[in-house]
Design an enzyme around this catalytic site. Sequence first.
Site, short mmCIF file in Angstrom:
data_model
loop_
_atom_site.label_atom_id
_atom_site.label_comp_id
_atom_site.label_asym_id
_atom_site.label_seq_id
_atom_site.Cartn_x
_atom_site.Cartn_y
_atom_site.Cartn_z
N ASP A 210 -48.28 -56.86 -30.62
CA ASP A 210 -47.67 -58.16 -30.28
C ASP A 210 -46.66 -58.52 -31.37
O ASP A 210 -46.95 -58.39 -32.56
CB ASP A 210 -48.77 -59.21 -30.19
CG ASP A 210 -48.31 -60.50 -29.54
OD1 ASP A 210 -47.29 -61.07 -29.99
OD2 ASP A 210 -48.96 -60.95 -28.59
N ASN B 90 -54.88 -64.98 -20.21
CA ASN B 90 -54.54 -66.30 -19.70
C ASN B 90 -53.88 -66.20 -18.32
O ASN B 90 -53.07 -65.31 -18.09
CB ASN B 90 -53.56 -66.99 -20.66
CG ASN B 90 -54.11 -67.08 -22.07
OD1 ASN B 90 -55.26 -67.42 -22.28
ND2 ASN B 90 -53.29 -66.74 -23.05
N GLN C 9 -50.64 -69.26 -20.32
CA GLN C 9 -49.81 -68.09 -19.99
C GLN C 9 -48.35 -68.46 -20.14
O GLN C 9 -47.88 -69.46 -19.60
CB GLN C 9 -50.10 -67.60 -18.57
CG GLN C 9 -49.38 -66.32 -18.23
CD GLN C 9 -49.71 -65.79 -16.82
OE1 GLN C 9 -50.30 -66.48 -16.00
NE2 GLN C 9 -49.30 -64.56 -16.56
N HIS D 95 -51.31 -59.46 -18.70
CA HIS D 95 -51.50 -58.75 -19.96
C HIS D 95 -52.80 -59.23 -20.60
O HIS D 95 -53.23 -60.36 -20.40
CB HIS D 95 -50.32 -58.93 -20.92
CG HIS D 95 -49.96 -60.34 -21.22
ND1 HIS D 95 -49.34 -61.18 -20.31
CD2 HIS D 95 -50.13 -61.07 -22.35
CE1 HIS D 95 -49.13 -62.37 -20.86
NE2 HIS D 95 -49.61 -62.33 -22.10
N HIS E 112 -54.73 -59.59 -24.24
CA HIS E 112 -54.58 -59.61 -25.69
C HIS E 112 -55.79 -58.93 -26.33
O HIS E 112 -56.93 -59.24 -25.99
CB HIS E 112 -54.51 -61.05 -26.22
CG HIS E 112 -53.29 -61.79 -25.81
ND1 HIS E 112 -52.20 -61.92 -26.64
CD2 HIS E 112 -52.99 -62.46 -24.67
CE1 HIS E 112 -51.27 -62.63 -26.02
NE2 HIS E 112 -51.73 -62.97 -24.83
#
Length: 136
Positions: A32, A88, A95, A101, A103
């Site tokens: 990230d 999320n 989100q 996606h 995390h």
Amino acid sequence: MRDKECIFCKIANGDIPSKELYEDDEFKVILDLGPATRGHALILPKNHYANLYELPDGEASKVMLLAKKMAGQMTKKLGCDGFNLVQNNGRAAGQTVFHFHLHLIPRYKDDGQTLGWKPLEPTQEELEEIKKIITE
């Protein structure tokens, strides 16, 4: 299926460079760019799904298996003390990029991060009502 305007589609399919940790035919795992902790990564499907609701069951299963594999590897290599998986769905849930996606967030003692909520105090009657709403 890809969304040509989606930044995560572009990253997952190699159109935009990333710090890749893993790749196969269906997924890419990248670091990230705005990490919560050291080693914070994202699992991105190469196909476009806006959120969990759109993600096919087969891909959802594979995401969790990949998350387990990556969390184990990252814990071993980074020496973290714990691990969060965060996903999320929708603006109200936080989100910001509308491409599914997951995390992968390594946690370290005293890392200064929090992940939590203020617990409500529902009555047994309220819990029973919610159960009925969801299950009927």
